[in-house]
Write a protein that holds these residues in place. Structure first.
Motif, PDB file in Angstrom:
ATOM      1  N   ALA A   1      80.752  19.350 -32.034  1.00 21.30           N
ATOM      2  CA  ALA A   1      81.184  20.016 -30.772  1.00 21.30           C
ATOM      3  C   ALA A   1      81.048  19.295 -29.769  1.00 21.30           C
ATOM      4  O   ALA A   1      81.897  19.287 -28.467  1.00 21.30           O
ATOM      5  CB  ALA A   1      80.321  21.368 -30.720  1.00 21.30           C
ATOM      6  N   ALA A   2      79.969  18.275 -29.440  1.00 21.10           N
ATOM      7  CA  ALA A   2      79.788  17.603 -28.357  1.00 21.10           C
ATOM      8  C   ALA A   2      80.738  16.542 -28.165  1.00 21.10           C
ATOM      9  O   ALA A   2      81.086  16.427 -26.856  1.00 21.10           O
ATOM     10  CB  ALA A   2      78.473  16.924 -28.516  1.00 21.10           C
TER      11      ALA A   2
ATOM     12  N   GLU B   1      66.613  13.602 -18.723  1.00 20.82           N
ATOM     13  CA  GLU B   1      68.077  13.951 -18.128  1.00 20.82           C
ATOM     14  C   GLU B   1      69.067  14.128 -19.492  1.00 20.82           C
ATOM     15  O   GLU B   1      69.921  14.652 -19.379  1.00 20.82           O
ATOM     16  CB  GLU B   1      68.686  12.946 -16.970  1.00 20.82           C
ATOM     17  N   LEU B   2      68.875  13.211 -20.316  1.00 16.03           N
ATOM     18  CA  LEU B   2      69.745  13.041 -21.468  1.00 16.03           C
ATOM     19  C   LEU B   2      69.103  14.211 -22.636  1.00 16.03           C
ATOM     20  O   LEU B   2      69.898  14.478 -23.681  1.00 16.03           O
ATOM     21  CB  LEU B   2      69.677  11.745 -22.228  1.00 16.03           C
ATOM     22  N   GLU B   3      68.100  14.755 -22.580  1.00 20.20           N
ATOM     23  CA  GLU B   3      67.602  15.719 -23.582  1.00 20.20           C
ATOM     24  C   GLU B   3      68.690  16.800 -23.815  1.00 20.20           C
ATOM     25  O   GLU B   3      68.855  16.863 -25.030  1.00 20.20           O
ATOM     26  CB  GLU B   3      66.092  16.311 -22.979  1.00 20.20           C
ATOM     27  N   PRO B   4      69.268  17.329 -22.710  1.00 21.68           N
ATOM     28  CA  PRO B   4      70.300  18.292 -23.282  1.00 21.68           C
ATOM     29  C   PRO B   4      71.541  17.943 -24.252  1.00 21.68           C
ATOM     30  O   PRO B   4      71.866  18.542 -25.035  1.00 21.68           O
ATOM     31  CB  PRO B   4      70.926  18.876 -21.833  1.00 21.68           C
ATOM     32  N   LEU B   5      71.833  16.648 -23.930  1.00 21.75           N
ATOM     33  CA  LEU B   5      72.874  16.002 -24.885  1.00 21.75           C
ATOM     34  C   LEU B   5      72.231  15.885 -26.315  1.00 21.75           C
ATOM     35  O   LEU B   5      73.026  15.877 -27.241  1.00 21.75           O
ATOM     36  CB  LEU B   5      73.173  14.693 -24.075  1.00 21.75           C
TER      37      LEU B   5
ATOM     38  N   LYS C   1      70.003  17.415 -27.692  1.00 19.66           N
ATOM     39  CA  LYS C   1      69.789  18.748 -28.292  1.00 19.66           C
ATOM     40  C   LYS C   1      71.195  19.287 -28.853  1.00 19.66           C
ATOM     41  O   LYS C   1      71.144  19.462 -30.037  1.00 19.66           O
ATOM     42  CB  LYS C   1      69.109  19.868 -27.253  1.00 19.66           C
ATOM     43  N   VAL C   2      72.307  19.334 -28.043  1.00 16.71           N
ATOM     44  CA  VAL C   2      73.443  19.898 -28.673  1.00 16.71           C
ATOM     45  C   VAL C   2      73.926  19.001 -29.495  1.00 16.71           C
ATOM     46  O   VAL C   2      74.617  19.467 -30.570  1.00 16.71           O
ATOM     47  CB  VAL C   2      74.434  19.798 -27.353  1.00 16.71           C
ATOM     48  N   ASN C   3      73.701  17.729 -29.655  1.00 12.58           N
ATOM     49  CA  ASN C   3      74.336  16.830 -30.605  1.00 12.58           C
ATOM     50  C   ASN C   3      73.687  17.125 -32.009  1.00 12.58           C
ATOM     51  O   ASN C   3      74.361  17.413 -33.033  1.00 12.58           O
ATOM     52  CB  ASN C   3      74.099  15.298 -30.413  1.00 12.58           C
ATOM     53  N   VAL C   4      72.315  17.257 -32.064  1.00  9.86           N
ATOM     54  CA  VAL C   4      71.568  17.519 -33.391  1.00  9.86           C
ATOM     55  C   VAL C   4      71.929  18.814 -33.821  1.00  9.86           C
ATOM     56  O   VAL C   4      71.831  19.021 -35.087  1.00  9.86           O
ATOM     57  CB  VAL C   4      70.106  17.121 -33.244  1.00  9.86           C
ATOM     58  N   GLU C   5      72.069  19.817 -32.930  1.00 10.68           N
ATOM     59  CA  GLU C   5      72.176  21.160 -33.477  1.00 10.68           C
ATOM     60  C   GLU C   5      73.706  21.407 -34.043  1.00 10.68           C
ATOM     61  O   GLU C   5      73.760  21.943 -35.066  1.00 10.68           O
ATOM     62  CB  GLU C   5      72.191  22.052 -32.203  1.00 10.68           C
TER      63      GLU C   5
ATOM     64  N   LEU D   1      71.949   7.773 -30.075  1.00 11.81           N
ATOM     65  CA  LEU D   1      71.237   8.760 -30.847  1.00 11.81           C
ATOM     66  C   LEU D   1      70.444   8.533 -31.729  1.00 11.81           C
ATOM     67  O   LEU D   1      70.674   7.709 -32.807  1.00 11.81           O
ATOM     68  CB  LEU D   1      72.406   9.869 -31.092  1.00 11.81           C
ATOM     69  N   HIS D   2      69.066   8.934 -31.489  1.00  9.55           N
ATOM     70  CA  HIS D   2      67.911   8.507 -32.259  1.00  9.55           C
ATOM     71  C   HIS D   2      67.663  10.049 -32.959  1.00  9.55           C
ATOM     72  O   HIS D   2      67.206  10.956 -32.205  1.00  9.55           O
ATOM     73  CB  HIS D   2      66.905   7.922 -31.812  1.00  9.55           C
ATOM     74  N   PHE D   3      67.285   9.946 -34.240  1.00 11.27           N
ATOM     75  CA  PHE D   3      66.818  11.058 -34.934  1.00 11.27           C
ATOM     76  C   PHE D   3      66.202  10.748 -36.276  1.00 11.27           C
ATOM     77  O   PHE D   3      66.811   9.631 -36.846  1.00 11.27           O
ATOM     78  CB  PHE D   3      67.550  12.411 -35.178  1.00 11.27           C
ATOM     79  N   THR D   4      65.479  11.496 -36.869  1.00 13.39           N
ATOM     80  CA  THR D   4      64.754  11.617 -38.225  1.00 13.39           C
ATOM     81  C   THR D   4      65.007  12.382 -39.052  1.00 13.39           C
ATOM     82  O   THR D   4      64.922  13.678 -38.679  1.00 13.39           O
ATOM     83  CB  THR D   4      63.094  11.386 -38.169  1.00 13.39           C
ATOM     84  N   LEU D   5      65.618  12.389 -40.223  1.00  8.74           N
ATOM     85  CA  LEU D   5      66.224  13.308 -41.446  1.00  8.74           C
ATOM     86  C   LEU D   5      64.998  13.162 -42.310  1.00  8.74           C
ATOM     87  O   LEU D   5      65.013  12.598 -43.548  1.00  8.74           O
ATOM     88  CB  LEU D   5      67.312  13.170 -41.794  1.00  8.74           C
ATOM     89  N   PRO D   6      63.897  14.181 -42.447  1.00 11.32           N
ATOM     90  CA  PRO D   6      63.125  14.263 -43.724  1.00 11.32           C
ATOM     91  C   PRO D   6      63.838  14.829 -45.053  1.00 11.32           C
ATOM     92  O   PRO D   6      64.576  15.709 -44.870  1.00 11.32           O
ATOM     93  CB  PRO D   6      62.175  15.178 -43.365  1.00 11.32           C
ATOM     94  N   LEU D   7      63.453  14.215 -46.173  1.00 10.04           N
ATOM     95  CA  LEU D   7      64.039  14.917 -47.301  1.00 10.04           C
ATOM     96  C   LEU D   7      63.116  16.098 -47.778  1.00 10.04           C
ATOM     97  O   LEU D   7      62.036  16.406 -47.194  1.00 10.04           O
ATOM     98  CB  LEU D   7      63.836  14.067 -48.354  1.00 10.04           C
ATOM     99  N   GLU D   8      63.867  17.198 -48.361  1.00  7.51           N
ATOM    100  CA  GLU D   8      63.003  18.387 -48.509  1.00  7.51           C
ATOM    101  C   GLU D   8      61.949  18.088 -49.707  1.00  7.51           C
ATOM    102  O   GLU D   8      60.916  18.532 -49.599  1.00  7.51           O
ATOM    103  CB  GLU D   8      63.739  19.368 -49.089  1.00  7.51           C
ATOM    104  N   SER D   9      62.312  17.252 -50.241  1.00  2.80           N
ATOM    105  CA  SER D   9      60.982  16.697 -51.354  1.00  2.80           C
ATOM    106  C   SER D   9      61.325  15.078 -51.717  1.00  2.80           C
ATOM    107  O   SER D   9      62.316  14.766 -51.822  1.00  2.80           O
ATOM    108  CB  SER D   9      61.431  17.310 -52.743  1.00  2.80           C
ATOM    109  N   PRO D  10      59.971  14.581 -51.253  1.00  2.00           N
ATOM    110  CA  PRO D  10      59.981  12.745 -51.718  1.00  2.00           C
ATOM    111  C   PRO D  10      60.771  12.564 -52.814  1.00  2.00           C
ATOM    112  O   PRO D  10      60.429  13.144 -54.095  1.00  2.00           O
ATOM    113  CB  PRO D  10      58.487  12.507 -51.351  1.00  2.00           C
TER     114      PRO D  10
END
Length: 219
Positions: free
Chosen positions: A3-4, A76-80, A82-86, A125-134
């Motif tokens: 979308a972004a 200033e970049l926080e809204p960008l 947020k919309v990307n990860v969502e 864009l930086h983010f962390t994706l945890p596994l539901e189970s290790p």
């Protein structure tokens, strides 16, 4: 994220850059990943850093320098960010992890610790994706792919330090396996009408993925 990306590209056509976005794919991203290990040499998640091409980056940050100082602060970049990860959720975060030999991808939790930086040329864009189970990869191994199923975005791992191990994982190694070069050549013959029919359930983009393998001896 789609979308972004689409919003930015729509803005590009309005401002006269339509010729630059006619050919598929429309956006290029350089990937750097860190495989996160917890106790007992178990993978707990993956940290992603995606650096986008200059064209998309310039479009994406338009209007975000709210104080007009010529720089783009993290807030200033926080809204960008947020919309990307969502927007990533509908596309499984473009991140696909599974035990070697298994059909099903491992379920992931939502992105954490996400933020965006802009160095004046490229947006990351930086983010962390945890596994539901290790998961302990063991000698059988775990694979990690980063790709857009519809190939709207072309992901490729960085030439230098594409994948690292985060945490204590003695005896574990990561390796990047190149994608099939013929696939990219075949894609050039396809029309935009073909790509426009691809959606989140498509697996077309997987053939362009560079697969990361994670193996741990002695488990």
């Amino acid at each position: 994220m789609r979308a972004a990306l689409c919003v930015a590209l729509l803005g590009a056509t309005v401002t006269g850059f339509a010729a630059s976005v006619e050919a598929h794919p429309h956006v290029w991203a350089t990937v750097r990943s860190e495989v996160v290990f917890g106790p007992d040499k178990e993978i707990t998640g993956v940290k992603q850093a995606w650096t986008f091409d200059e064209f998309y980056s310039a479009m994406a940050v338009q209007g975000l320098d709210t104080n007009g100082d010529g720089t783009y602060a993290r807030d200033e970049l926080e809204p960008l960010a947020k919309v990307n990860v969502e927007s990533l959720k509908d596309f499984d975060y473009f991140t696909f992890i599974r035990q070697e030999g298994e059909e099903q991808f491992l379920p992931l939790k939502g992105p954490q610790d996400y933020w965006v930086e802009y160095d004046g040329t490229a947006l990351t864009l930086h983010f962390t994706l945890p596994l539901e189970s290790p998961l302990a990869p063991g000698p059988k191994g775990v694979t990690l792919d980063v790709y857009d199923p519809s190939f709207f975005v072309a992901f490729g791992f960085a030439d230098k330090d594409p994948v690292k191990i985060d945490g204590s994982a003695p005896g574990c190694v990561v390796k990047v396996v190149a994608s099939d070069p013929e696939a990219a050549e075949d894609a050039k013959a396809l029309t935009e009408s073909f790509f426009s029919q691809l959606g989140p359930d498509s697996n077309y983009g997987s053939q362009f993925a560079q697969t990361v393998t994670v193996t741990c001896g002695g488990q």
